[in-house]
Write a protein that holds these residues in place. Structure first.
Motif, PDB file in Angstrom:
ATOM      1  N   ASP A 117       0.841  -1.190   0.000  1.00  0.00           N
ATOM      2  CA  ASP A 117       0.000   0.000   0.000  1.00  0.00           C
ATOM      3  C   ASP A 117       0.881   1.247   0.000  1.00  0.00           C
ATOM      4  N   VAL A 118       0.791   2.051  -1.071  1.00  0.00           N
ATOM      5  CA  VAL A 118       1.595   3.270  -1.197  1.00  0.00           C
ATOM      6  C   VAL A 118       0.678   4.484  -1.407  1.00  0.00           C
ATOM      7  N   ALA A 119      -0.504   4.460  -0.777  1.00  0.00           N
ATOM      8  CA  ALA A 119      -1.494   5.513  -1.005  1.00  0.00           C
ATOM      9  C   ALA A 119      -0.950   6.896  -0.687  1.00  0.00           C
ATOM     10  N   ASP A 120      -0.083   7.006   0.311  1.00  0.00           N
ATOM     11  CA  ASP A 120       0.432   8.309   0.691  1.00  0.00           C
ATOM     12  C   ASP A 120       1.454   8.846  -0.309  1.00  0.00           C
ATOM     13  N   GLN A 121       1.817   8.037  -1.306  1.00  0.00           N
ATOM     14  CA  GLN A 121       2.778   8.457  -2.318  1.00  0.00           C
ATOM     15  C   GLN A 121       2.152   8.537  -3.711  1.00  0.00           C
ATOM     16  N   ARG A 122       0.841   8.447  -3.817  1.00  0.00           N
ATOM     17  CA  ARG A 122       0.179   8.426  -5.105  1.00  0.00           C
ATOM     18  C   ARG A 122      -0.856   9.544  -5.218  1.00  0.00           C
ATOM     19  N   PHE A 123      -1.088   9.987  -6.466  1.00  0.00           N
ATOM     20  CA  PHE A 123      -1.976  11.108  -6.734  1.00  0.00           C
ATOM     21  C   PHE A 123      -2.814  10.804  -7.982  1.00  0.00           C
ATOM     22  N   PHE A 124      -3.990  11.413  -8.056  1.00  0.00           N
ATOM     23  CA  PHE A 124      -4.828  11.259  -9.246  1.00  0.00           C
ATOM     24  C   PHE A 124      -4.221  12.058 -10.398  1.00  0.00           C
ATOM     25  N   GLN A 125      -4.061  11.411 -11.527  1.00  0.00           N
ATOM     26  CA  GLN A 125      -3.471  12.081 -12.681  1.00  0.00           C
ATOM     27  C   GLN A 125      -4.518  12.874 -13.455  1.00  0.00           C
ATOM     28  N   ASN A 126      -4.042  13.886 -14.188  1.00  0.00           N
ATOM     29  CA  ASN A 126      -4.898  14.681 -15.084  1.00  0.00           C
ATOM     30  C   ASN A 126      -6.136  15.232 -14.398  1.00  0.00           C
ATOM     31  N   PHE A 175       1.296  11.771 -13.732  1.00  0.00           N
ATOM     32  CA  PHE A 175       1.070  10.362 -13.420  1.00  0.00           C
ATOM     33  C   PHE A 175       0.687  10.238 -11.947  1.00  0.00           C
ATOM     34  N   GLU A 176       0.403   8.996 -11.539  1.00  0.00           N
ATOM     35  CA  GLU A 176       0.063   8.773 -10.132  1.00  0.00           C
ATOM     36  C   GLU A 176       1.244   9.044  -9.208  1.00  0.00           C
ATOM     37  N   ILE A 177       2.450   8.879  -9.709  1.00  0.00           N
ATOM     38  CA  ILE A 177       3.655   9.185  -8.939  1.00  0.00           C
ATOM     39  C   ILE A 177       4.081  10.617  -9.263  1.00  0.00           C
ATOM     40  N   ALA A 178       4.267  11.440  -8.238  1.00  0.00           N
ATOM     41  CA  ALA A 178       4.666  12.826  -8.466  1.00  0.00           C
ATOM     42  C   ALA A 178       5.989  12.862  -9.221  1.00  0.00           C
ATOM     43  N   THR A 179       6.028  13.685 -10.272  1.00  0.00           N
ATOM     44  CA  THR A 179       7.234  13.834 -11.100  1.00  0.00           C
ATOM     45  C   THR A 179       7.455  15.321 -11.312  1.00  0.00           C
ATOM     46  N   PRO A 180       8.202  15.981 -10.409  1.00  0.00           N
ATOM     47  CA  PRO A 180       8.334  17.437 -10.476  1.00  0.00           C
ATOM     48  C   PRO A 180       8.825  17.952 -11.828  1.00  0.00           C
ATOM     49  N   ALA A 181       9.676  17.185 -12.501  1.00  0.00           N
ATOM     50  CA  ALA A 181      10.188  17.645 -13.790  1.00  0.00           C
ATOM     51  C   ALA A 181       9.133  17.627 -14.876  1.00  0.00           C
ATOM     52  N   LEU A 182       8.063  16.869 -14.668  1.00  0.00           N
ATOM     53  CA  LEU A 182       7.025  16.722 -15.692  1.00  0.00           C
ATOM     54  C   LEU A 182       5.679  17.318 -15.307  1.00  0.00           C
ATOM     55  N   GLY A 223       3.870  13.675 -21.125  1.00  0.00           N
ATOM     56  CA  GLY A 223       5.290  13.465 -20.894  1.00  0.00           C
ATOM     57  C   GLY A 223       5.609  12.022 -20.579  1.00  0.00           C
ATOM     58  N   TYR A 224       6.903  11.720 -20.586  1.00  0.00           N
ATOM     59  CA  TYR A 224       7.415  10.411 -20.196  1.00  0.00           C
ATOM     60  C   TYR A 224       8.593  10.610 -19.256  1.00  0.00           C
TER      61      TYR A 224
END
Length: 741
Positions: free
Chosen positions: A620-629, A665-672, A711-712
């Motif tokens: 469970d990694v809910a505290d590290q995931r976010f809804f995309q778009n 994406f669900e994982i925060a990506t500051p560069a993107l 992005g990728y």
């Protein structure tokens, strides 16, 4: 977008609207389509519930926009809808030109790979479009577009968990008519559109429409010299309609789209070791990709729609349709001349659908009952080329889907003021998935042209089948104290069946052969729709909350140990989504109109189980995931003013739209992850007194905002530190002339 920036954007939109109001004395906003399908009283008429009714009477959230309004405001394609509807994302998929990505209220699908089903359904004249390739429809031969928010499925077609976009083309009628439109704009844009209707007697008509779109690229491939972000599209429709009486209507229609625009390779966002070829370009629209510039998407369809009035209250309707498509494309993930991380690919799909409906419209009962069948096959293949290791991984597969459904939805007028409605849908999906994945030594596999490639480890090789079924209800209650007000509450359950991950790697994640589970959503909504000031002001307000369970999320992460990319479709667990929407439409006089929308969405994962982090044991990694778009805030405002001028009517429309910060994406990506932004557009037009000639000027993205839409993220030396982004169009101007006959 930071709060201060968002506040500034709102204030700027208010200033823009205020300035228009100050100069808008003799104005009129409506075109001949009467603004979003409004009737003579100014009310909007929609068919969201399979019958014509006032938007105020519909107990669900619907946004309706006429084709003439979209064209008058310079909408290039249906992705312009995201600037007009609250809490909506509708964009061209990263690395493509005509693949659609759709999200409504946090629910959607970003991954357009074959076999994945969209969370937001697209319908063209009641025909469900199963694949997102070729779904970025241009605005021509369209009567209106309706956007239905929340789960859909008890009224028609395929069940869609997040909502539906209905693209309704013009009926031919029985009068000879037509129009031609030519446009020229920035970057040598040339648009040529023609439509014609030819009646062959009083009961039979044939007609067609063709559109040719050409435009140079916003940027350049600095390695090959080719255009980047260009457009080369040919599209057409032809139809025949037979209406021997008021109770019989039959239409046969065919369409085809050929998109030969160059592939979008994106642009590097970070450098790699100071090497010039690996550094970001000066323009976000430029690239140094070396994989090539060949790209082609071809989609086509044929449909037969028949309606028969059985009595004054009963109508039978049949919708039969076949569609297929093929895509050849390439994506250079590293954006360098060499094959550091290159992906050549192709997609094939076909679908047959049959829908039968029985519609009932009585004094106090109204409703629809239907049967739906879908037989679809989606397949494809791609190479993942890692030049640094001289290796290639071939991935190929097929998903076959057969879907059976029965649905019904009934409304009952308890009194003149109190109305209740309820619906039920049964869905059964049978899916068969075949996935093959193999390593090769060499640049590209034999399937993509390298016959000398040395075969290696087979990573995935399976065929599996699964069945999914679900009963999904919908209920609503509405109270209308008078014809100008409606208070309503509704509940609906959405369902999207499970399937098989076409990228699944059985070495990294052995459980991929079992496929992934269905996802469901419980959606609650309360709202108010009303007309005020003698029907000069219309407002829609909605509060919603959704419980999202087992959300299907595609996770891709680089594996620096083996040089591969791990992919898995996680059923994310639980998420809560809640928010609000406000839509306003003001028509204070025949000289001025204004539209505004504001949306807020708060989406939060309560549980997110992933196998990538835990091998064969979910973590469970809910505290590290976010809804995309899913930006928290979306807003838009536009106003139209017109006056008599030179024997015709001159109109002017400024428009501002805003979106706050979001996650790619669900994982925060500051560069993107895209920062919030706002777009400023303006349109001006002159229509002759006899409505035969129309001259218009459309200015889009006046502030030349640079905003990232895709992005990728593949960091690391083996992948060339490939972090690339895709951007929305820069500032453009287009002049068009239309003649109707």
């Amino acid at each position: 977008m930071k709060f201060q920036s968002f506040t500034r954007a709102v204030l700027m939109s208010g200033i823009a609207l205020g300035s228009v109001t100050a100069i808008a004395a003799p104005v009129w906003a409506q075109d001949e389509a009467a603004a979003e399908e409004a009737d003579a009283s100014g009310e909007i008429i929609v068919t969201a519930r399979r019958r014509e009714e006032s938007l105020i009477d519909v107990p669900i959230s619907v946004t309706a926009i006429s084709g003439d309004t979209l064209a008058a405001q310079g909408a290039v394609d249906i992705t312009a809808l995201q600037d007009k509807a609250p809490n909506m994302t509708l964009q061209i998929a990263r690395g493509s030109n005509s693949t659609l990505i759709g999200f409504i209220r946090g629910v959607g699908q970003q991954d357009p790979l074959w076999g994945f089903e969209p969370g937001v359904g697209l319908y063209v004249d009641d025909v469900y479009v199963a694949r997102p390739q070729g779904a970025v429809l241009d605005i021509f031969d369209v009567s209106r577009v309706e956007i239905l928010r929340g789960p859909q499925g008890t009224l028609y077609g395929r069940n869609t968990i997040g909502g539906a976009v209905k693209y309704v083309t013009n009926r031919l009628g029985n009068e000879f008519s037509g129009k031609v439109r030519a446009a020229y704009g920035s970057y040598n844009q040339v648009d040529l559109v023609g439509q014609i209707t030819i009646p062959l007697g009083d009961t039979f008509s044939i007609g067609g429409a063709v559109a040719w779109y050409q435009r140079d690229g916003f940027g350049e491939n600095l390695n090959t010299g080719a255009e980047h972000y260009n457009k080369d599209v040919l599209a057409g429709r032809i139809s025949a309609e037979f209406a021997p009486s008021d109770t019989v209507f039959i239409r046969v229609a065919a369409d085809k789209i050929i998109d030969k625009s160059n592939p979008r390779h994106g642009t590097r966002l970070v450098g790699n070791g100071g090497v010039a070829a690996f550094e970001p370009t000066a323009s976000v629209y430029d690239t140094r990709a070396g994989i090539g510039d060949d790209n082609k998407v071809e989609t086509q369809g044929l449909s037969l729609t028949a309606e028969f009035g059985l009595s004054d209250t009963l109508t039978f309707k049949s919708i039969s349709a076949y569609r297929d498509g093929h895509t050849d494309t390439v994506i250079d993930f590293d954006n360098t001349p060499g094959p550091v991380l290159d992906v050549p690919a192709f997609y094939d799909d076909r679908q047959f659908t049959q829908e039968l409906q029985l519609l009932f419209d009585g004094d106090r009962f109204q409703g629809v009952a239907g049967l739906y069948y879908l037989d679809a096959r989606a397949s494809g293949a791609f190479d993942t080329v890692l030049g640094a290791l001289n290796t290639t991984t071939l991935t190929s597969g097929t998903v076959k889907t057969k879907s059976y459904a029965a649905f019904a939805d009934v409304s009952f007028d308890v009194t003149e003021q109190l109305k209740i409605s309820g619906g039920l849908r049964y869905t059964k999906d049978d899916k068969t998935g075949t996935v093959f994945r193999r390593n090769y030594t060499g640049i590209r596999s034999p399937l993509f042209g390298n016959a000398a490639a040395v075969p290696g480890l087979i990573r995935t090789d399976y065929t599996n089948d699964r069945s999914f079924e679900k009963l999904t209800p919908r209920v609503s209650i509405s109270y209308q104290p008078n014809e100008d007000a409606n208070l309503y509450a509704s509940y609906g359950k959405g369902f999207k069946s499970g399937g098989f991950d076409m990228r699944g790697d059985a070495v990294f994640t052995p459980t991929t052969v079992n496929g992934y589970e269905p996802e469901t959503i419980d959606s609650y909504e309360v709202g108010f729709k009303g007309a005020f000031l003698d029907r000069k002001l219309f407002t829609n307000v909605a509060l919603f909350k959704s419980k999202y369970k087992n959300q299907q999320v595609t996770i891709q992460v680089p594996n620096i140990v083996t040089g591969g990319i791990a992919s898995f479709v996680d059923n994310a667990g639980r998420g809560d989504i809640w928010g609000a929407e406000l839509e306003l439409r003001a028509v204070p006089s025949p000289y001025f109109s204004m539209n505004a929308a504001l949306g807020y969405t708060n989406a939060d994962y309560k549980e997110f189980l992933t196998f990538i982090a835990g091998g064969t044991t979910p973590v469970d990694v809910a505290d590290q995931r976010f809804f995309q778009n899913t930006p928290k805030w979306t807003a838009s405002v536009s106003a139209t003013a017109s006056a008599d001028l030179f024997g015709g009517t001159f109109s002017f429309t400024p428009a501002v739209s805003m979106r706050s910060d979001a996650y790619m994406f669900e994982i925060a990506t500051p560069a993107l992850d895209p920062d919030g932004y706002f777009l400023v557009d303006a349109s001006a037009g002159w229509t002759s007194g006899n409505d035969k000639f129309k001259l218009s000027l459309n200015l889009r993205n006046l502030t030349n905002e640079r905003y990232r839409v895709g992005g990728y993220n593949f960091p690391g030396a083996l992948f060339g530190n490939s972090i690339i982004g895709f951007y929305g169009p820069p500032r453009t101007a287009t002049v068009s002339l239309e003649y109707r006959f």
